[in-house]
Design a protein around this motif. Structure first.
Motif, PDB file in Angstrom:
ATOM      1  N   THR A   1       1.037  -1.104   0.037  1.00 13.84           N
ATOM      2  CA  THR A   1       0.154  -0.140   0.080  1.00 13.84           C
ATOM      3  C   THR A   1       0.869   1.281   0.254  1.00 13.84           C
ATOM      4  OG1 THR A   1      -1.671  -0.606   1.142  1.00 13.84           O
ATOM      5  CG2 THR A   1      -1.737   1.296   1.440  1.00 13.84           C
ATOM      6  N   VAL A   2       0.629   2.273  -0.755  1.00 13.60           N
ATOM      7  CA  VAL A   2       1.428   3.451  -1.365  1.00 13.60           C
ATOM      8  C   VAL A   2       0.431   4.346  -0.579  1.00 13.60           C
ATOM      9  CG1 VAL A   2       2.516   4.663  -2.537  1.00 13.60           C
ATOM     10  CG2 VAL A   2       2.938   2.267  -3.260  1.00 13.60           C
ATOM     11  N   ALA A   3       1.190   5.731  -0.183  1.00 17.87           N
ATOM     12  CA  ALA A   3      -0.049   6.769   0.007  1.00 17.87           C
ATOM     13  C   ALA A   3       1.183   8.041  -0.419  1.00 17.87           C
ATOM     14  CB  ALA A   3      -0.805   6.896   1.333  1.00 17.87           C
ATOM     15  N   LEU A   4       0.152   8.887  -0.934  1.00 22.83           N
ATOM     16  CA  LEU A   4       1.205  10.316  -1.375  1.00 22.83           C
ATOM     17  C   LEU A   4       0.103  10.946  -0.330  1.00 22.83           C
ATOM     18  CD1 LEU A   4       1.309   9.004  -5.207  1.00 22.83           C
ATOM     19  CD2 LEU A   4       2.859   8.678  -3.478  1.00 22.83           C
ATOM     20  N   GLY A   5       1.206  12.097  -0.471  1.00 18.27           N
ATOM     21  CA  GLY A   5       0.428  12.916   0.495  1.00 18.27           C
ATOM     22  C   GLY A   5       0.653  14.660  -1.244  1.00 18.27           C
ATOM     23  N   PRO A   6      -0.086  15.425  -0.562  1.00 10.57           N
ATOM     24  CA  PRO A   6       0.338  16.738  -1.377  1.00 10.57           C
ATOM     25  C   PRO A   6       1.629  17.133  -2.795  1.00 10.57           C
ATOM     26  CG  PRO A   6      -0.070  16.951   0.372  1.00 10.57           C
ATOM     27  CD  PRO A   6       0.299  16.342   0.808  1.00 10.57           C
ATOM     28  N   ALA A   7       1.318  17.558  -3.314  1.00 13.37           N
ATOM     29  CA  ALA A   7       2.767  17.748  -4.357  1.00 13.37           C
ATOM     30  C   ALA A   7       3.157  18.668  -3.688  1.00 13.37           C
ATOM     31  CB  ALA A   7       2.363  17.855  -5.675  1.00 13.37           C
ATOM     32  N   THR A   8       4.086  18.501  -3.732  1.00 16.50           N
ATOM     33  CA  THR A   8       5.191  19.879  -3.491  1.00 16.50           C
ATOM     34  C   THR A   8       6.275  20.621  -4.713  1.00 16.50           C
ATOM     35  OG1 THR A   8       4.995  18.664  -0.809  1.00 16.50           O
ATOM     36  CG2 THR A   8       6.583  20.520  -1.433  1.00 16.50           C
TER      37      THR A   8
ATOM     38  N   ARG B   1       3.185  14.307   6.110  1.00 16.54           N
ATOM     39  CA  ARG B   1       2.662  14.161   7.398  1.00 16.54           C
ATOM     40  C   ARG B   1       1.421  13.351   7.224  1.00 16.54           C
ATOM     41  NH1 ARG B   1       5.379  18.303   9.401  1.00 16.54           N
ATOM     42  NH2 ARG B   1       3.385  19.717   8.682  1.00 16.54           N
ATOM     43  N   GLU B   2       0.812  13.815   6.045  1.00 19.90           N
ATOM     44  CA  GLU B   2      -0.224  14.041   5.124  1.00 19.90           C
ATOM     45  C   GLU B   2      -0.234  12.390   4.977  1.00 19.90           C
ATOM     46  OE1 GLU B   2      -2.687  16.844   2.551  1.00 19.90           O
ATOM     47  OE2 GLU B   2      -2.124  18.531   3.933  1.00 19.90           O
ATOM     48  N   ALA B   3       1.055  12.078   3.909  1.00 16.29           N
ATOM     49  CA  ALA B   3       1.043  11.039   3.443  1.00 16.29           C
ATOM     50  C   ALA B   3       0.957   9.983   4.503  1.00 16.29           C
ATOM     51  CB  ALA B   3       2.194  10.835   2.616  1.00 16.29           C
ATOM     52  N   ARG B   4       1.350   9.781   5.916  1.00 12.46           N
ATOM     53  CA  ARG B   4       0.989   8.900   6.843  1.00 12.46           C
ATOM     54  C   ARG B   4       0.144   9.153   7.207  1.00 12.46           C
ATOM     55  NH1 ARG B   4       4.893  11.782  11.762  1.00 12.46           N
ATOM     56  NH2 ARG B   4       2.618  12.428  11.498  1.00 12.46           N
ATOM     57  N   THR B   5      -0.398  10.089   7.706  1.00  7.27           N
ATOM     58  CA  THR B   5      -2.227   9.849   8.071  1.00  7.27           C
ATOM     59  C   THR B   5      -2.939   8.490   7.164  1.00  7.27           C
ATOM     60  OG1 THR B   5      -2.212  12.404   9.054  1.00  7.27           O
ATOM     61  CG2 THR B   5      -3.927  11.366   8.863  1.00  7.27           C
ATOM     62  N   THR B   6      -2.018   9.749   5.956  1.00  3.48           N
ATOM     63  CA  THR B   6      -3.560   8.750   4.752  1.00  3.48           C
ATOM     64  C   THR B   6      -3.180   7.020   4.232  1.00  3.48           C
ATOM     65  OG1 THR B   6      -3.056  10.909   3.492  1.00  3.48           O
ATOM     66  CG2 THR B   6      -3.770   8.803   2.334  1.00  3.48           C
ATOM     67  N   LEU B   7      -1.784   7.027   4.386  1.00  2.00           N
ATOM     68  CA  LEU B   7      -1.201   5.242   5.303  1.00  2.00           C
ATOM     69  C   LEU B   7      -1.963   4.959   6.225  1.00  2.00           C
ATOM     70  CD1 LEU B   7       0.461   3.258   4.134  1.00  2.00           C
ATOM     71  CD2 LEU B   7       2.037   3.992   4.650  1.00  2.00           C
ATOM     72  N   GLY B   8      -2.090   5.910   7.197  1.00  2.00           N
ATOM     73  CA  GLY B   8      -2.626   4.781   7.860  1.00  2.00           C
ATOM     74  C   GLY B   8      -4.165   4.079   7.651  1.00  2.00           C
ATOM     75  N   LEU B   9      -5.071   5.276   7.428  1.00  2.00           N
ATOM     76  CA  LEU B   9      -6.428   5.248   6.564  1.00  2.00           C
ATOM     77  C   LEU B   9      -7.097   4.159   6.240  1.00  2.00           C
ATOM     78  CD1 LEU B   9      -7.469   8.958   7.433  1.00  2.00           C
ATOM     79  CD2 LEU B   9      -7.872   7.168   8.692  1.00  2.00           C
ATOM     80  N   ALA B  10      -5.622   4.226   4.955  1.00  2.00           N
ATOM     81  CA  ALA B  10      -5.950   3.401   3.731  1.00  2.00           C
ATOM     82  C   ALA B  10      -5.462   1.652   4.140  1.00  2.00           C
ATOM     83  CB  ALA B  10      -4.739   3.484   2.350  1.00  2.00           C
TER      84      ALA B  10
ATOM     85  N   SER C   1      -3.501  11.781  -0.395  1.00  2.00           N
ATOM     86  CA  SER C   1      -3.929  12.744   0.997  1.00  2.00           C
ATOM     87  C   SER C   1      -5.810  12.729   0.005  1.00  2.00           C
ATOM     88  CB  SER C   1      -3.046  13.332   1.154  1.00  2.00           C
ATOM     89  OG  SER C   1      -2.665  14.088   0.392  1.00  2.00           O
ATOM     90  N   ARG C   2      -5.640  13.324  -1.345  1.00  2.00           N
ATOM     91  CA  ARG C   2      -6.785  14.397  -1.882  1.00  2.00           C
ATOM     92  C   ARG C   2      -7.923  12.718  -1.454  1.00  2.00           C
ATOM     93  NH1 ARG C   2      -5.664  16.439  -7.632  1.00  2.00           N
ATOM     94  NH2 ARG C   2      -4.348  18.092  -6.403  1.00  2.00           N
ATOM     95  N   ALA C   3      -7.633  11.470  -2.096  1.00  2.00           N
ATOM     96  CA  ALA C   3      -9.091  10.552  -2.008  1.00  2.00           C
ATOM     97  C   ALA C   3      -9.424   9.834  -0.725  1.00  2.00           C
ATOM     98  CB  ALA C   3      -7.556   9.524  -2.921  1.00  2.00           C
ATOM     99  N   LEU C   4      -8.278  10.535   0.200  1.00  2.00           N
ATOM    100  CA  LEU C   4      -9.281  10.596   1.590  1.00  2.00           C
ATOM    101  C   LEU C   4      -9.061  11.455   2.391  1.00  2.00           C
ATOM    102  CD1 LEU C   4      -6.768   7.198   2.574  1.00  2.00           C
ATOM    103  CD2 LEU C   4      -9.431   7.226   1.788  1.00  2.00           C
TER     104      LEU C   4
END
Length: 185
Positions: A19-26, A40-49, A75-78
Motif C-alpha cells: 500500500t502506497v500513500a501520497l501526500g500533496p505534491a510539493t 505528515r499527510e501521507a503518513r495519516t493517509t497510509l494509516g487510513l488506507a 491524501s486527496r482521495a482520503l
C-alpha cells in the motif's frame, strides 16, 4: 497516483502486495515545511488506507500474471476520512459521527439490517462519482438497471432525491463516517 501505479506495475517491481500513500505534491524548491506537511499527510493517509475499507474499488496496480500488486492512494482521495478522524476517533468524535450517520442515513441502515443490501455503500460511491450512473454501476459491478433500482430504494427511504445539491454534502459525510465507524469497531 497514476505514475506510482505504473512504477509498481512495471517489470522488475516487487510482486508483493503493498500500500502506497501520497501526500500533496510539493515543488522541488518549496520550503522544508511544505515537504514535512506533505509527509505528515501521507503518513495519516497510509494509516487510513491500511485500516479503513475503501468507499469504492481502489486504484490498484497489477503484479505479474495480473495478480493484485499495490494499492496507491493519495491524501486527496482520503480527504473526507482525514477530516472526519482528525487526531483520532475519541469517544466524543465517535458520538458526533454516529449522530450524523443516524440523522442522515438512518433509514438506509434500518433497511440494510432487515434486508441483504448495500445501500449506504451504493450511495457513497454514487455521490463520490458525481452521481454518474454509468461510473457508479461500473465501480459496483452491477448493471445500470440494478443501480437505478437501488437509487430508487434509497430515495424512497430518505424521502428526497440523492442528487439534491442541498443534501449532497451531508449524505457523503454520513456515508464516509459510517464506513469509518464500522472499521473502528
Amino acid at each position: 497516483v497514476r505514475a506510482a501505479q505504473a512504477a509498481l506495475a512495471a517489470p522488475g517491481a516487487p510482486g508483493l502486495p503493498c500500500t502506497v500513500a501520497l501526500g500533496p505534491a510539493t515543488l522541488a524548491d518549496a520550503a522544508w515545511s511544505r515537504w514535512g506537511e506533505s509527509l505528515r499527510e501521507a503518513r495519516t493517509t497510509l494509516g487510513l488506507a491500511l485500516t479503513v475499507p475503501a468507499a469504492e474499488p481502489s486504484c490498484c496496480a497489477t503484479g505479474p500474471g495480473g495478480t493484485l500488486g499495490a494499492l496507491v492512494t493519495s491524501s486527496r482521495a482520503l480527504a473526507l476520512e482525514r477530516q472526519l478522524t482528525g487526531e483520532g476517533l475519541t469517544p466524543a468524535a465517535r458520538d458526533r459521527l454516529a449522530h450524523l450517520v443516524s440523522r442522515a442515513v438512518g433509514p438506509l441502515l434500518e433497511w440494510e439490517a432487515a434486508h441483504p443490501s448495500d445501500l449506504v455503500r451504493t450511495l457513497e460511491v454514487h455521490l463520490r462519482n458525481g452521481c454518474s450512473p454509468t461510473r457508479t454501476a461500473a465501480l459496483l459491478h452491477v448493471g445500470r438497471q440494478s443501480l437505478y433500482q437501488r437509487l430508487e430504494r434509497i430515495e424512497s427511504l430518505l424521502g428526497f432525491p440523492v442528487g439534491d445539491p442541498d443534501a449532497h454534502s451531508e449524505l457523503l459525510l454520513a456515508c464516509c463516517a459510517h464506513r469509518l465507524l464500522r472499521a473502528a469497531g
